[in-house]
Design a protein around this motif. Sequence first.
Motif, short mmCIF file in Angstrom:
data_model
loop_
_atom_site.label_atom_id
_atom_site.label_comp_id
_atom_site.label_asym_id
_atom_site.label_seq_id
_atom_site.Cartn_x
_atom_site.Cartn_y
_atom_site.Cartn_z
N TYR A 123 13.74 -0.53 -9.37
CA TYR A 123 13.14 0.69 -8.82
C TYR A 123 13.46 1.84 -9.75
CZ TYR A 123 17.74 1.92 -6.81
OH TYR A 123 19.07 2.23 -6.63
N PRO A 124 12.60 2.87 -9.80
CA PRO A 124 12.83 3.98 -10.72
C PRO A 124 14.09 4.76 -10.36
CG PRO A 124 10.59 4.02 -9.83
CD PRO A 124 11.35 3.01 -9.05
N VAL A 125 14.87 5.11 -11.36
CA VAL A 125 16.09 5.90 -11.15
C VAL A 125 15.75 7.22 -10.45
CG1 VAL A 125 17.87 7.25 -12.37
CG2 VAL A 125 17.37 4.92 -13.09
N ASP A 126 14.61 7.78 -10.77
CA ASP A 126 14.22 9.08 -10.21
C ASP A 126 13.58 8.99 -8.84
OD1 ASP A 126 15.14 10.27 -12.55
OD2 ASP A 126 13.18 10.13 -13.53
N LYS A 179 13.49 4.73 -16.79
CA LYS A 179 14.83 4.25 -16.45
C LYS A 179 14.75 3.67 -15.05
CE LYS A 179 17.79 7.29 -19.15
NZ LYS A 179 18.88 8.28 -19.08
N VAL A 180 15.31 2.46 -14.90
CA VAL A 180 15.24 1.77 -13.61
C VAL A 180 16.61 1.22 -13.23
CG1 VAL A 180 12.81 1.12 -13.94
CG2 VAL A 180 14.62 -0.47 -14.65
N SER A 223 0.83 -1.21 0.00
CA SER A 223 0.00 0.00 0.00
C SER A 223 0.86 1.26 0.00
CB SER A 223 -0.94 0.01 1.21
OG SER A 223 -1.75 -1.14 1.20
N ASP A 224 1.87 1.26 -0.87
CA ASP A 224 2.82 2.35 -0.95
C ASP A 224 2.33 3.39 -1.97
OD1 ASP A 224 4.97 4.07 -1.31
OD2 ASP A 224 6.45 2.48 -1.62
N ALA A 225 1.72 4.43 -1.47
CA ALA A 225 1.19 5.49 -2.33
C ALA A 225 2.22 6.58 -2.60
CB ALA A 225 -0.06 6.10 -1.70
N TYR A 226 3.37 6.50 -1.95
CA TYR A 226 4.38 7.56 -2.06
C TYR A 226 5.43 7.30 -3.14
CZ TYR A 226 2.30 8.96 2.32
OH TYR A 226 1.40 9.33 3.29
N SER A 227 5.81 6.03 -3.31
CA SER A 227 6.83 5.70 -4.31
C SER A 227 6.25 5.76 -5.71
CB SER A 227 7.37 4.30 -4.05
OG SER A 227 7.94 4.23 -2.77
N MET A 228 7.12 6.09 -6.66
CA MET A 228 6.71 6.19 -8.06
C MET A 228 6.45 4.81 -8.66
SD MET A 228 9.83 8.68 -9.31
CE MET A 228 9.31 8.62 -11.01
#
Length: 192
Positions: free
Chosen positions: A136-139, A118-119, A106-111
Amino acid sequence: LEGEAGDKIKAMGLDLKRSDTPAYIQDFLSDVLDKVLTGANEEEVMDFIADFRLEFKKMPGWEKGSPRRVNKLTEYHSREKRKGKVNMPGHVRASINWNRCREMYSDAYSMPISDGAKVIVCKLKHNPLGYTSIAYPVDEMRIPEWFKELPFDSEAMEATILDQKIDNLIGVLNWDIKSTETTNTFNKLFQF
């Protein structure tokens, strides 16, 4: 090596220029190449590699992954929804694993990861989810705690982004690169 002091080495087609090699590994490989081409002996180069390997081992697991660009994520995900588990490139599977974990925790904060993103792809040890890798996203500015707690396979990532690339770069010299994996690193860890 001829030329005036301060000449730059132009390396093309090597791992130190590939987009799937992390920037800090590119810098390290460039330094190794520079040392070899400017006449450093085997012991100096092996000590340099051993020192870097020691710092690499201290890094958190998620920083040891390989950068990739994810294409056709939506297509593969849709195909899998229709047909069940389907074959796909590893970095696409790793990206789907990230998106699924975001939902699971339930992670609403991560992209979320989407097409063209790019990952960084990280290998995992055996785990209850059965995942062999996760991206995980580079950004992503804030790595979530659930992600940091995953069982990263640091040894497998070291073999992929360090050992393999060192061997590709200077393996032809037949130097004892394996010695940097144990003796020098062990001695430096325990200061013998």
